[in-house]
Structures are given as structure tokens and as C-alpha cells.
Design a protein around this motif. Structure first.
Motif, PDB file in Angstrom:
ATOM      1  N   ASP A 122      12.775  -6.161 -11.344  1.00  0.00           N
ATOM      2  CA  ASP A 122      12.600  -5.228 -12.460  1.00  0.00           C
ATOM      3  C   ASP A 122      12.864  -5.947 -13.782  1.00  0.00           C
ATOM      4  O   ASP A 122      13.611  -5.476 -14.651  1.00  0.00           O
ATOM      5  CB  ASP A 122      13.544  -4.018 -12.310  1.00  0.00           C
ATOM      6  N   ALA A 123      12.257  -7.150 -13.919  1.00  0.00           N
ATOM      7  CA  ALA A 123      12.474  -7.981 -15.102  1.00  0.00           C
ATOM      8  C   ALA A 123      11.387  -7.740 -16.119  1.00  0.00           C
ATOM      9  O   ALA A 123      10.286  -7.288 -15.801  1.00  0.00           O
ATOM     10  CB  ALA A 123      12.512  -9.457 -14.708  1.00  0.00           C
ATOM     11  N   SER A 124      11.695  -8.067 -17.368  1.00  0.00           N
ATOM     12  CA  SER A 124      10.708  -7.973 -18.442  1.00  0.00           C
ATOM     13  C   SER A 124      10.313  -9.341 -18.981  1.00  0.00           C
ATOM     14  O   SER A 124       9.296  -9.474 -19.643  1.00  0.00           O
ATOM     15  CB  SER A 124      11.264  -7.113 -19.579  1.00  0.00           C
ATOM     16  N   VAL A 125      11.141 -10.349 -18.737  1.00  0.00           N
ATOM     17  CA  VAL A 125      10.866 -11.704 -19.228  1.00  0.00           C
ATOM     18  C   VAL A 125      11.147 -12.686 -18.097  1.00  0.00           C
ATOM     19  O   VAL A 125      12.168 -12.575 -17.399  1.00  0.00           O
ATOM     20  CB  VAL A 125      11.734 -12.050 -20.453  1.00  0.00           C
ATOM     21  N   LEU A 126      10.259 -13.662 -17.957  1.00  0.00           N
ATOM     22  CA  LEU A 126      10.438 -14.732 -16.965  1.00  0.00           C
ATOM     23  C   LEU A 126      10.109 -16.062 -17.623  1.00  0.00           C
ATOM     24  O   LEU A 126       9.084 -16.187 -18.316  1.00  0.00           O
ATOM     25  CB  LEU A 126       9.552 -14.507 -15.744  1.00  0.00           C
ATOM     26  N   SER A 158      13.596 -38.150 -10.982  1.00  0.00           N
ATOM     27  CA  SER A 158      13.513 -36.850 -10.317  1.00  0.00           C
ATOM     28  C   SER A 158      12.856 -35.846 -11.253  1.00  0.00           C
ATOM     29  O   SER A 158      12.999 -35.924 -12.483  1.00  0.00           O
ATOM     30  CB  SER A 158      14.897 -36.355  -9.907  1.00  0.00           C
ATOM     31  N   PHE A 159      12.131 -34.895 -10.644  1.00  0.00           N
ATOM     32  CA  PHE A 159      11.505 -33.827 -11.425  1.00  0.00           C
ATOM     33  C   PHE A 159      12.197 -32.519 -11.076  1.00  0.00           C
ATOM     34  O   PHE A 159      12.337 -32.169  -9.907  1.00  0.00           O
ATOM     35  CB  PHE A 159      10.014 -33.722 -11.115  1.00  0.00           C
ATOM     36  N   ARG A 160      12.641 -31.792 -12.114  1.00  0.00           N
ATOM     37  CA  ARG A 160      13.369 -30.553 -11.899  1.00  0.00           C
ATOM     38  C   ARG A 160      12.613 -29.383 -12.524  1.00  0.00           C
ATOM     39  O   ARG A 160      12.126 -29.474 -13.655  1.00  0.00           O
ATOM     40  CB  ARG A 160      14.769 -30.628 -12.502  1.00  0.00           C
ATOM     41  N   MET A 161      12.546 -28.296 -11.751  1.00  0.00           N
ATOM     42  CA  MET A 161      11.899 -27.069 -12.217  1.00  0.00           C
ATOM     43  C   MET A 161      12.918 -25.938 -12.152  1.00  0.00           C
ATOM     44  O   MET A 161      13.636 -25.785 -11.160  1.00  0.00           O
ATOM     45  CB  MET A 161      10.678 -26.754 -11.354  1.00  0.00           C
ATOM     46  N   GLU A 162      12.951 -25.127 -13.217  1.00  0.00           N
ATOM     47  CA  GLU A 162      13.885 -24.022 -13.310  1.00  0.00           C
ATOM     48  C   GLU A 162      13.121 -22.727 -13.585  1.00  0.00           C
ATOM     49  O   GLU A 162      12.209 -22.695 -14.421  1.00  0.00           O
ATOM     50  CB  GLU A 162      14.917 -24.261 -14.415  1.00  0.00           C
ATOM     51  N   ILE A 163      13.512 -21.682 -12.871  1.00  0.00           N
ATOM     52  CA  ILE A 163      12.909 -20.348 -13.032  1.00  0.00           C
ATOM     53  C   ILE A 163      14.032 -19.377 -13.361  1.00  0.00           C
ATOM     54  O   ILE A 163      15.019 -19.281 -12.623  1.00  0.00           O
ATOM     55  CB  ILE A 163      12.178 -19.909 -11.751  1.00  0.00           C
ATOM     56  N   ARG A 164      13.855 -18.643 -14.475  1.00  0.00           N
ATOM     57  CA  ARG A 164      14.908 -17.722 -14.916  1.00  0.00           C
ATOM     58  C   ARG A 164      14.276 -16.379 -15.294  1.00  0.00           C
ATOM     59  O   ARG A 164      13.227 -16.343 -15.948  1.00  0.00           O
ATOM     60  CB  ARG A 164      15.648 -18.323 -16.111  1.00  0.00           C
ATOM     61  N   ASP A 165      14.914 -15.288 -14.868  1.00  0.00           N
ATOM     62  CA  ASP A 165      14.444 -13.945 -15.253  1.00  0.00           C
ATOM     63  C   ASP A 165      15.626 -13.122 -15.758  1.00  0.00           C
ATOM     64  O   ASP A 165      16.788 -13.478 -15.524  1.00  0.00           O
ATOM     65  CB  ASP A 165      13.755 -13.245 -14.076  1.00  0.00           C
ATOM     66  N   ASN A 166      15.292 -12.029 -16.465  1.00  0.00           N
ATOM     67  CA  ASN A 166      16.336 -11.153 -17.025  1.00  0.00           C
ATOM     68  C   ASN A 166      16.423  -9.856 -16.235  1.00  0.00           C
ATOM     69  O   ASN A 166      16.718  -8.797 -16.791  1.00  0.00           O
ATOM     70  CB  ASN A 166      16.067 -10.867 -18.495  1.00  0.00           C
ATOM     71  N   GLY A 167      16.162  -9.965 -14.917  1.00  0.00           N
ATOM     72  CA  GLY A 167      16.135  -8.765 -14.096  1.00  0.00           C
ATOM     73  C   GLY A 167      17.513  -8.254 -13.732  1.00  0.00           C
ATOM     74  O   GLY A 167      18.536  -8.656 -14.298  1.00  0.00           O
ATOM     75  N   CYS A 168      17.508  -7.386 -12.706  1.00  0.00           N
ATOM     76  CA  CYS A 168      18.751  -6.715 -12.330  1.00  0.00           C
ATOM     77  C   CYS A 168      19.699  -7.628 -11.560  1.00  0.00           C
ATOM     78  O   CYS A 168      20.892  -7.345 -11.456  1.00  0.00           O
ATOM     79  CB  CYS A 168      18.428  -5.484 -11.489  1.00  0.00           C
ATOM     80  N   GLY A 169      19.178  -8.730 -10.995  1.00  0.00           N
ATOM     81  CA  GLY A 169      20.026  -9.639 -10.255  1.00  0.00           C
ATOM     82  C   GLY A 169      20.477  -9.045  -8.929  1.00  0.00           C
ATOM     83  O   GLY A 169      20.111  -7.923  -8.565  1.00  0.00           O
TER      84      GLY A 169
END
Length: 458
Positions: A383-387, A397-408
Motif C-alpha cells: 500500500d505504498a505511494s512512492v518506490l 560489486s554492483f549493488r541495487m537497492e529498492i525502497r518503498d514508503n508502504g505499511c511495512g
């Protein structure tokens, strides 16, 4: 093409690096200790020899003092006839012996022997030129010492009991009234024997010490090797266990993927195909009865068939997106995020910098699947609005990060109850030797990080 040292060779080198300093240190300490032991032993031997010689010197002084006392009533008395007194002194000194080879000798100032109880054949002979094997002029040196108040001389002389020349230490004084040289001597072969025994004992102790250190070092090396082998076996057992667990999880993952694919075929494509079959049968039945409505059934069947085609394309895209093969990871992620944003209305921010460096096919598909799984979870549960999706290089090394502002969510409860998607993401990353992290709190959103070592596969 990059070649890597086998694990076994690396462990062998590490073991050698652990053993070689020990061996070098032990060898150095042993050599220093043995040299010091030899030097100390030699000093002790020399001290022992000096003490023995000093004791013999004192004994010789005492013997000469005894002889002088024995003849003191004859020597130096002016009222006695010199020739008679000298004859009596000679007789006394010939009888004055001690031990097996102890005797007194007398020479006049010219080097003529006057008294020699052990070798009487020398009496009356001038021995001034007598020289031993070392080049020492014996009589000349003894006379010089006597004239200077007495002293000690070491030389070689016949030992009666052995009938061969041995080292001898003599002490002489001068009978000034008659210009005679009186002396006696002790043989030093017993000292040489004692010194030889002590030196042999010291050498034996040094050898024993060396062999003790050698045995101790060998035992230590063997223990180190055995411990290394034990650790190696233990690590191999752990590696085998991890490999078996990885194989089991890989099999479970494949089974899960096949089950999902089968379910999608059954729930999607199969039902659509059945619907198309039903519509075609209705149209055929209507045509046979020459009733109106066949066209509607055909149009509906066409619509359902189009849905089936789209469903097949979607499944094919999910299995292996063609844009990933044709254009690469970044365009594929843009397409995936664009479709996600259009479908869910979530605001998407993409910041991936490949820096003109090429990722391998395995890393491309792995990162794509991780992002795909993460988007699925966000769409279903967050139920996030921003990702936000970020990707950057960290060394090799290659690093990828995914972050959302959902309910957790509660991470422990999620993994325990229904964390198949999270486990799949972790297993995909760890299968390529990478690191996978996830953090989430209720009401605080979710953060996922995947880092892969590119140098292992380039």
C-alpha cells in the motif's frame, strides 16, 4: 578469461605460511642456543682445565718445598765438605719419589744431568740441546726459569709407566750455592683424558638438545598439519552440507516455479482455451440450426482468444523478458517499472548507473527477478505511494537497492509464515555469491539491498 587458484592449493599455501615461519624461528633459536651451549661448554672446559693445572702447580710447589726441606741440612752449610754434601743430596733425591711416575731431577748450570732416578742412563750426560716434538728446548728453558727464581714449564717427556712421550708440567728452582737446578714434574695426560670426557659429554648434551628440539619441532609441525587437516575436513563437511542444502533449496525453488507456472497455465490459459472451445461450439451449433447469434459467439471467442494470446505473452515475458535480451538490464527495468506505475499508480523513481560496464547474463536476470519479486510484494501488500530503485558500483560489486514508503511488516513473522518470495530473492542472490539484506518496520516501509561480486563472473 580469469583463472582462480583452487581452494585446496590456497589452503596448502596458508598452511605452509603458518609452518615456515615456525620452522625458520625454531631453526634460528636452535642454532643460537646450540652455539651458545658449545661456547659455554668450551668456557667451562677451559676453566676446569685451568683449575686442574693450578692444582697440579700447587702440588709441584709443595713437592719441591718438601725436597728442599729434605736436603736443607746439607745444602748451604759452609762447615760441610761440598762434594760429600752434594753426594748425600743426590742420594736423598734419588730415593725421594712419589706416585707411579713422580720423581725429582737435578741439572748443573751447563745442562748436565746429575739426578734422574727413573732414567739413570741420563745421569752424567749433557742435555742442553734436548728439544721435544713441539720444538721446545727443554733444559735451556728450565735453566732460564731456575735462574729467574723458579717457574713452570710445559713440555713433552717420556712417561715411564706408558713408555711414551706425554705432556708434562715441571716446576724448577735453583740451588744457588751449587748452581744446581732442582725440579719435579707431573704428567698431564690425565687432565687431557678428563677434558676429553667432558668435551664429549658437552657435545653429547648439545646433540641431545638438538634432537630434542628437532623432535619437538616435528611433533609441533605434525600437530599443526593435523589441526589444519581437521579444519579442512570440517570446512569440507560444512561446505558439503551447505551444497546439499543449496541443492535442496534450488530443487524446491524449481518445484515452486513449476507449480506456479502450472497454476498459471491451468487458471489462465486453460480456462481461456475452454471458453474459446465453448464459444466455437455454440457458434457451430447456431450455424447448424441456422439461428441468429453465431456472429456474436465468434466475436466473443475471438476476444477470449486474444486474451489467451496476451496471457501467453505475459507468462513468456515473466519467464524471460525479451527486452532484457534485446536492450539490456536498464531498459528492462524501465519497462518493468513503467508497467508497474501504470498499473498501480505508485510514483516510481529510477536511479541506476551502470557506468558503461557490462554485467553478466546471470546477474542481469537475477537482479531483474529480484526487482520483479519486490514489485509484486509492493503491489500486493505494501500500500505504498512512492518506490525508489537505485543501482551503483561499489568496487567490483554492483549493488541495487529498492525502497518503498508502504505499511511495512514484521520481518521475522513474515519469513516464518509466508516468506517464499523473500526466500526466493535471497537464494537467487546467494547462489551467485552475493549478499542480500532486507529491513522493514510496521508503518516505516521496506528496504531491500542486493549486492553481487561481478569480478567472479567477468
Amino acid at each position: 578469461m580469469r583463472f582462480h587458484t583452487p581452494t585446496m592449493q590456497l589452503k596448502t599455501k596458508i598452511l605452509l605460511l603458518a609452518i615456515l615461519p615456525l620452522l625458520l624461528l625454531t631453526a634460528g633459536v636452535t642454532l643460537v642456543a646450540l652455539n651458545q651451549a658449545r661456547a659455554l661448554g668450551e668456557q667451562e672446559i677451559q676453566t676446569f682445565e685451568r683449575n686442574l693445572i693450578a692444582s697440579k702447580e700447587q702440588a709441584l710447589r709443595d713437592y719441591v718445598s718438601l725436597a728442599l726441606t729434605s736436603i736443607s741440612h746439607l745444602h748451604g752449610h759452609q762447615d760441610l765438605d761440598p762434594e760429600d754434601a752434594q753426594a748425600q743430596v743426590k742420594a736423598i733425591l734419588r730415593d725421594l719419589t712419589y706416585g707411579e711416575d713422580g720423581y725429582f731431577f737435578v741439572y748443573d748450570d751447563n745442562g748436565t744431568n746429575l739426578v734422574h732416578p727413573v732414567q739413570p742412563e741420563l745421569e752424567g750426560h749433557n742435555l742442553i740441546e734436548l728439544t721435544d716434538d713441539n720444538g721446545t728446548k727443554i733444559i735451556v728453558s728450565l735453566l732460564e726459569l731456575a735462574r729467574n727464581g723458579g717457574g713452570f714449564l710445559r713440555y713433552q717427556w717420556l712417561k715411564p709407566s706408558l713408555n711414551r712421550a706425554e705432556d708434562k708440567l715441571s716446576y724448577v728452582v735453583q740451588l744457588r750455592d751449587w748452581e744446581w737446578m732442582l725440579g719435579t714434574g707431573l704428567y698431564l695426560d690425565d687432565i687431557a683424558q678428563e677434558v676429553t670426557k667432558i668435551r664429549e659429554q658437552v657435545n653429547r648434551n648439545v646433540r641431545n638438545t638438538f634432537f630434542t628440539v628437532l623432535v619437538f619441532t616435528a611433533v609441533t609441525v605434525i600437530l599443526i598439519v593435523m589441526i589444519g587437516i581437521a579444519f579442512n575436513v570440517h570446512e569440507h563437511m560444512l561446505a558439503d552440507a551447505k551444497l546439499r542444502d543449496l541443492a535442496r533449496r534450488s530443487m524446491q525453488f524449481q518445484i515452486s516455479e513449476r507449480r506456479r507456472f502450472s497454476r498459471e497455465l491451468h487458471d489462465g490459459i486453460n480456462q481461456l482455451m475452454v471458453s474459446v472451445k465453448y464459444r466455437l461450439e455454440l457458434a457451430l451449433s447456431t450455424l447448424k440450426k441456422q439461428q441468429d447469434g453465431a456472429e456474436a459467439h465468434l466475436l466473443k471467442g475471438q476476444e477470449v482468444l486474444n486474451d489467451a494470446i496476451r496471457e501467453v505473452r505475459q507468462i513468456s515475458h515473466d519467464m524471460r523478458p525479451t527486452v532484457l535480451d534485446d536492450l539490456g538490464l536498464l531498459p528492462a527495468l524501465k519497462s518493468l517499472l513503467g508497467a508497474f506505475a501504470e498499473r498501480t499508480g505508485v510514483q516510481v523513481e529510477l536511479d541506476v548507473d551502470l557506468d558503461q560496464r557490462q554485467l553478466t547474463e546471470e546477474i542481469d536476470i537475477t537482479l531483474y527477478r529480484v526487482v520483479q519479486e519486490a514489485l509484486t510484494n509492493v503491489e500486493r501488500y505494501a500500500d505504498a505511494s512512492v518506490l525508489t530503485l537505485q543501482g551503483s558500483w561499489h568496487g567490483n560489486s554492483f549493488r541495487m537497492e529498492i525502497r518503498d514508503n508502504g505499511c511495512g511488516f514484521d520481518l521475522t513473522d513474515k519469513i516464518r509464515s509466508d516468506g517464499i518470495g523473500l526466500r526466493n530473492m535471497r537464494e537467487r542472490i546467494e547462489l551467485l555469491g552475493g549478499r542480500f539484506n532486507i529491513e522493514s518496520t510496521r508503518g516505516g516501509g521496506t528496504w531491500i539491498s542486493a549486492q553481487l561480486p561481478v569480478e567472479l563472473y567477468s
